[in-house]
Design a protein around this motif. Structure first.
Motif, PDB file in Angstrom:
ATOM      1  N   GLU A 192       0.838  -1.200   0.000  1.00 28.01           N
ATOM      2  CA  GLU A 192       0.000   0.000   0.000  1.00 28.01           C
ATOM      3  C   GLU A 192       0.871   1.247   0.000  1.00 28.01           C
ATOM      4  N   GLU A 193       0.489   2.216  -0.797  1.00 28.80           N
ATOM      5  CA  GLU A 193       1.108   3.538  -0.730  1.00 28.80           C
ATOM      6  C   GLU A 193       0.033   4.507  -0.276  1.00 28.80           C
ATOM      7  N   ILE A 194       0.244   5.085   0.887  1.00 30.38           N
ATOM      8  CA  ILE A 194      -0.773   5.969   1.458  1.00 30.38           C
ATOM      9  C   ILE A 194      -0.151   7.321   1.800  1.00 30.38           C
ATOM     10  N   GLU A 195      -0.991   8.279   2.036  1.00 31.16           N
ATOM     11  CA  GLU A 195      -0.529   9.597   2.468  1.00 31.16           C
ATOM     12  C   GLU A 195      -0.663   9.678   3.978  1.00 31.16           C
ATOM     13  N   PHE A 234       6.881  10.502   1.729  1.00 28.83           N
ATOM     14  CA  PHE A 234       7.995  10.305   2.663  1.00 28.83           C
ATOM     15  C   PHE A 234       9.150  11.260   2.359  1.00 28.83           C
ATOM     16  N   ALA A 235       9.544  11.339   1.090  1.00 31.45           N
ATOM     17  CA  ALA A 235      10.681  12.185   0.715  1.00 31.45           C
ATOM     18  C   ALA A 235      10.431  13.650   1.047  1.00 31.45           C
ATOM     19  N   GLU A 236       9.215  14.127   0.756  1.00 29.73           N
ATOM     20  CA  GLU A 236       8.884  15.530   1.029  1.00 29.73           C
ATOM     21  C   GLU A 236       8.898  15.820   2.530  1.00 29.73           C
ATOM     22  N   LYS A 237       8.345  14.910   3.316  1.00 31.74           N
ATOM     23  CA  LYS A 237       8.328  15.103   4.775  1.00 31.74           C
ATOM     24  C   LYS A 237       9.756  15.114   5.330  1.00 31.74           C
ATOM     25  N   LEU A 238      10.577  14.207   4.818  1.00 36.10           N
ATOM     26  CA  LEU A 238      11.952  14.120   5.295  1.00 36.10           C
ATOM     27  C   LEU A 238      12.726  15.386   4.921  1.00 36.10           C
ATOM     28  N   ASN A 266      -1.206  -8.076   9.129  1.00 33.50           N
ATOM     29  CA  ASN A 266      -0.452  -9.144   8.483  1.00 33.50           C
ATOM     30  C   ASN A 266      -0.436  -8.970   6.966  1.00 33.50           C
ATOM     31  N   ASN A 267       0.743  -9.171   6.391  1.00 41.11           N
ATOM     32  CA  ASN A 267       0.917  -9.225   4.940  1.00 41.11           C
ATOM     33  C   ASN A 267       0.600  -7.915   4.208  1.00 41.11           C
ATOM     34  N   THR A 268       0.530  -6.806   4.951  1.00 39.16           N
ATOM     35  CA  THR A 268       0.321  -5.510   4.299  1.00 39.16           C
ATOM     36  C   THR A 268       1.525  -4.619   4.594  1.00 39.16           C
ATOM     37  N   ILE A 269       2.228  -4.236   3.539  1.00 38.35           N
ATOM     38  CA  ILE A 269       3.410  -3.400   3.669  1.00 38.35           C
ATOM     39  C   ILE A 269       3.024  -1.984   3.248  1.00 38.35           C
ATOM     40  N   THR A 270       3.324  -1.017   4.110  1.00 45.13           N
ATOM     41  CA  THR A 270       2.854   0.349   3.874  1.00 45.13           C
ATOM     42  C   THR A 270       4.008   1.312   3.602  1.00 45.13           C
ATOM     43  N   PHE A 271       3.909   2.002   2.476  1.00 44.11           N
ATOM     44  CA  PHE A 271       4.852   3.059   2.107  1.00 44.11           C
ATOM     45  C   PHE A 271       4.120   4.399   2.147  1.00 44.11           C
TER      46      PHE A 271
END
Length: 412
Positions: A106-109, A163-167, A154-159
């Motif tokens: 998953e890619e979430i905000e 991320f880059a902008e926050k960092l 379980n079995n859900t990977i979250t990106f």
């Protein structure tokens, strides 16, 4: 089983791992609960024992002996269970094979950047005050002992899409040195540069030379690091265990040799590396196995290439113990003496002293040139293992940061 007794038994089984037991074991427990009129807590105690034994490839039926009273029957079972649990575990010569896990990515905000204090910090253990950065949430490996399994789906990977902008927007005190690790909520390297994670982290490290950024892994996915310039303030560290532990308890993680070879490849490129023996797991042959790893590292790396060696062992919180039992996978990880450790559960201190001292002595040639430490362990162990101790967490943190900064200055 009469209806009221059946209802009593079913009620006691709620929120337990009863349904994960083999059918024959379920029937066995029902029969004994009916015969002895066990209470709720006694039924739940039996389920825990049955699940543990099943995970260890044993059966509660073989440990049971009928007695005149339920008190005697339970005491006999408990005694046999504890005796077996406290015996050094023996792993099969050939580990079970496991199907490759399927994951949902998953890619979430996310609302905020996941930067904070180490989540397992405790006032009763010596802590280095590491800051953790959730670059990715949840892990694609399936280590039987891992606490991540109790925190995420379980079995859900979250990106994080942003991320880059926050960092990039993160403002740090330029006069302060920060030690930040990304290996607490997921493996730091297994995803490579997916969603631009490593690219963002490297840009962050270059922008903030006062940050020591640690990427901790059980992976051999290092292509992005080999193909791109790695900032000198990035440390790449690997968690190591004997291959028998990897085969049985660290499913889908890279082999021991693959981890060591990955570290060697990056050290050849001038990247500082380090090694975490965490968790050290007691099993038949542990002394020889861990000493052999230390000897291999001494032959493979110079002390100038290695920033750190840490040691720690299995420590569980109740939700993780419950999760392990609910999953009921083949694993001997809970076949160990569990005692109270500041509200958690771990090996007795005497055993910890033995395992940490054994490994530390195996690294004798590196004692003066590599930073050794105990990760989240009782402060009383430091003097016994290392012959020195820190007065508080701040003194520990200061010594660590100083040692890492000196290594970074001298590596290139």
């Amino acid at each position: 089983m009469l209806e009221d007794q059946k209802a009593h038994f079913e009620k006691a089984c709620e929120n337990t791992a009863f349904q994960s037991l083999h059918v024959r074991t379920q029937d066995f427990l029902k029969t004994k609960a009916d015969a002895y009129r066990f209470s709720f807590s006694q039924i739940q105690q039996l389920i825990v024992i049955a699940i543990d034994l099943q995970m260890w490839d044993e059966e509660i039926e073989a440990f049971w002996e009928d007695k005149e009273s339920k008190k005697e029957a339970l005491a006999h079972l408990q005694n046999r269970y504890e005796t077996f649990k406290n015996t050094l575990k023996v792993y099969p010569k050939k580990a079970e094979t496991f199907e490759k896990e399927s994951f949902k990515i998953e890619e979430i905000e996310k609302e905020s950047l996941g930067l904070g204090s180490c989540p397992v910090a405790s006032p009763k253990t010596r802590c280095c005050n590491l800051m953790t950065l959730d670059a990715v949430e949840s892990c694609g490996f399936d280590c039987s002992y891992c606490s991540i399994q109790s925190f995420y789906k379980n079995n859900t990977i979250t990106f994080d899409k942003n991320f880059a902008e926050k960092l990039e927007r993160l403002e740090l005190d330029p006069a302060k040195t920060y030690h930040i690790g990304t290996g607490q909520s997921s493996d730091s390297l297994m995803w490579g540069n997916r969603s631009g994670v490593l690219e963002a982290l490297f840009a962050f490290a270059r922008k903030n030379p006062n940050v020591i950024l640690e990427l901790k892994s059980k992976s051999d996915t290092i292509a992005y690091l080999l193909e791109n310039d790695v900032p000198k303030n990035v440390l790449c560290t690997w968690s190591l265990n004997p291959q028998v532990i990897i085969d049985n308890e660290e499913k889908r993680a890279a082999s021991l040799q693959a981890r060591i070879q990955s570290a060697r490849a990056l050290a050849d490129k001038g990247v500082l590396v380090g090694f975490h023996f965490h968790p050290i797991v007691l099993f038949e042959g542990w002394h020889k196995a861990y000493t052999a790893i230390a000897q291999e590292l001494l032959k493979t790396f110079t002390c100038k290439e290695v920033a750190l060696v840490s040691m720690g062992t299995l420590t569980f919180i109740k939700p993780v113990l419950k999760k392990i039992r609910l999953r009921a996978q083949k694993s001997k990880i809970l076949q160990m003496p569990l005692v109270d450790a500041s509200g958690k559960y771990s090996y007795p201190l005497a055993l910890k002293e033995q395992m940490f001292s054994t490994l530390y002595q195996a690294f004798q040639p590196w004692h003066n040139d590599v930073f050794f430490y105990l990760c989240m362990e009782d402060e009383s162990l430091w003097q016994k293992v290392f012959g020195h101790e820190y007065a508080n967490n701040e003194a520990f943190e200061e010594a660590m940061l100083k040692a890492y900064a000196q290594k970074i200055k001298g590596i290139r």
